[in-house]
Design a protein around this motif. Structure first.
Motif, mmCIF file in Angstrom:
data_model
loop_
_atom_site.group_PDB
_atom_site.id
_atom_site.type_symbol
_atom_site.label_atom_id
_atom_site.label_comp_id
_atom_site.label_asym_id
_atom_site.label_seq_id
_atom_site.Cartn_x
_atom_site.Cartn_y
_atom_site.Cartn_z
ATOM 1 N N GLY A 137 -6.094 78.980 25.595
ATOM 2 C CA GLY A 137 -5.207 79.165 26.737
ATOM 3 C C GLY A 137 -4.202 78.065 26.992
ATOM 4 O O GLY A 137 -3.712 77.934 28.103
ATOM 5 N N VAL A 138 -3.905 77.253 25.974
ATOM 6 C CA VAL A 138 -2.923 76.185 26.119
ATOM 7 C C VAL A 138 -1.900 76.332 25.004
ATOM 8 O O VAL A 138 -2.256 76.520 23.854
ATOM 9 C CB VAL A 138 -3.596 74.798 26.016
ATOM 10 N N ALA A 139 -0.625 76.257 25.358
ATOM 11 C CA ALA A 139 0.446 76.291 24.356
ATOM 12 C C ALA A 139 1.134 74.931 24.348
ATOM 13 O O ALA A 139 1.388 74.350 25.401
ATOM 14 C CB ALA A 139 1.451 77.381 24.682
ATOM 15 N N VAL A 140 1.406 74.425 23.151
ATOM 16 C CA VAL A 140 2.060 73.128 23.016
ATOM 17 C C VAL A 140 3.341 73.320 22.220
ATOM 18 O O VAL A 140 3.336 73.955 21.169
ATOM 19 C CB VAL A 140 1.143 72.109 22.309
ATOM 20 N N VAL A 141 4.437 72.769 22.736
ATOM 21 C CA VAL A 141 5.733 72.847 22.059
ATOM 22 C C VAL A 141 6.026 71.470 21.477
ATOM 23 O O VAL A 141 6.023 70.474 22.210
ATOM 24 C CB VAL A 141 6.852 73.256 23.056
ATOM 25 N N PHE A 142 6.246 71.418 20.163
ATOM 26 C CA PHE A 142 6.547 70.171 19.478
ATOM 27 C C PHE A 142 8.015 70.146 19.067
ATOM 28 O O PHE A 142 8.647 71.183 18.907
ATOM 29 C CB PHE A 142 5.691 70.031 18.219
ATOM 30 N N ARG A 143 8.516 68.925 18.847
ATOM 31 C CA ARG A 143 9.877 68.733 18.353
ATOM 32 C C ARG A 143 9.768 67.957 17.046
ATOM 33 O O ARG A 143 9.016 66.990 16.943
ATOM 34 C CB ARG A 143 10.694 67.932 19.361
ATOM 35 N N ALA A 144 10.532 68.387 16.052
ATOM 36 C CA ALA A 144 10.504 67.727 14.750
ATOM 37 C C ALA A 144 11.178 66.364 14.815
ATOM 38 O O ALA A 144 12.053 66.117 15.640
ATOM 39 C CB ALA A 144 11.205 68.595 13.705
ATOM 40 N N LYS A 145 10.757 65.466 13.931
ATOM 41 C CA LYS A 145 11.368 64.138 13.851
ATOM 42 C C LYS A 145 12.841 64.244 13.480
ATOM 43 O O LYS A 145 13.676 63.542 14.010
ATOM 44 C CB LYS A 145 10.656 63.274 12.822
ATOM 45 N N ARG A 146 13.160 65.121 12.560
ATOM 46 C CA ARG A 146 14.526 65.278 12.115
ATOM 47 C C ARG A 146 15.148 66.523 12.748
ATOM 48 O O ARG A 146 15.327 67.533 12.090
ATOM 49 C CB ARG A 146 14.580 65.376 10.594
ATOM 50 N N ALA A 147 15.459 66.402 14.011
ATOM 51 C CA ALA A 147 16.051 67.517 14.735
ATOM 52 C C ALA A 147 17.509 67.669 14.309
ATOM 53 O O ALA A 147 18.199 66.683 14.067
ATOM 54 C CB ALA A 147 15.966 67.276 16.236
ATOM 55 N N PRO A 148 18.005 68.892 14.192
ATOM 56 C CA PRO A 148 19.405 69.098 13.811
ATOM 57 C C PRO A 148 20.363 68.565 14.896
ATOM 58 O O PRO A 148 20.044 68.564 16.068
ATOM 59 C CB PRO A 148 19.542 70.614 13.680
ATOM 60 N N ILE A 149 21.477 68.095 14.438
ATOM 61 C CA ILE A 149 22.487 67.560 15.352
ATOM 62 C C ILE A 149 23.517 68.652 15.643
ATOM 63 O O ILE A 149 24.003 69.308 14.732
ATOM 64 C CB ILE A 149 23.178 66.324 14.746
ATOM 65 N N GLY A 150 23.893 68.776 16.894
ATOM 66 C CA GLY A 150 24.958 69.709 17.233
ATOM 67 C C GLY A 150 24.450 70.906 17.847
ATOM 68 O O GLY A 150 24.614 71.865 18.275
ATOM 69 N N HIS A 162 -7.010 68.932 25.476
ATOM 70 C CA HIS A 162 -7.150 70.382 25.643
ATOM 71 C C HIS A 162 -7.219 71.040 24.271
ATOM 72 O O HIS A 162 -6.551 70.614 23.342
ATOM 73 C CB HIS A 162 -5.954 70.975 26.384
ATOM 74 N N ASP A 163 -8.005 72.081 24.164
ATOM 75 C CA ASP A 163 -8.084 72.837 22.922
ATOM 76 C C ASP A 163 -6.944 73.845 22.901
ATOM 77 O O ASP A 163 -6.907 74.749 23.740
ATOM 78 C CB ASP A 163 -9.426 73.554 22.831
ATOM 79 N N PRO A 164 -5.996 73.716 21.950
ATOM 80 C CA PRO A 164 -4.862 74.638 21.915
ATOM 81 C C PRO A 164 -5.257 76.080 21.574
ATOM 82 O O PRO A 164 -4.430 76.979 21.655
ATOM 83 C CB PRO A 164 -3.936 74.041 20.852
ATOM 84 N N MET A 165 -6.498 76.300 21.212
ATOM 85 C CA MET A 165 -6.959 77.650 20.905
ATOM 86 C C MET A 165 -7.545 78.339 22.138
ATOM 87 O O MET A 165 -8.023 79.458 22.052
ATOM 88 C CB MET A 165 -8.015 77.609 19.796
#
Length: 54
Positions: free
Chosen positions: A41-54, A36-39
């Motif tokens: 009508g599509v929204a994509v939520v990503f998560r970082a590799k180094r997510a904070p703990i807690g 899908h082309d994110p430009m």
């Protein structure tokens, strides 16, 4: 408050990604992975590799 337009598809990535790719790199990843082309009508939520703990 943010409201999504009608018909907006929201995808949540299940694997963490490297945010050093930048916006263009993440958009390309979404396009290649989801097909899908994110430009368009599509929204994509990503998560970082180094997510904070807690």
């Amino acid at each position: 408050m943010l409201t999504a337009p009608a018909g907006l598809m929201i995808y949540v990535a299940t694997r963490p990604v490297d945010f050093r790719k930048g916006a263009d790199g993440l958009a390309l990843l979404a396009k290649e992975t989801l097909g899908h082309d994110p430009m368009k009508g599509v929204a994509v939520v990503f998560r970082a590799k180094r997510a904070p703990i807690g």
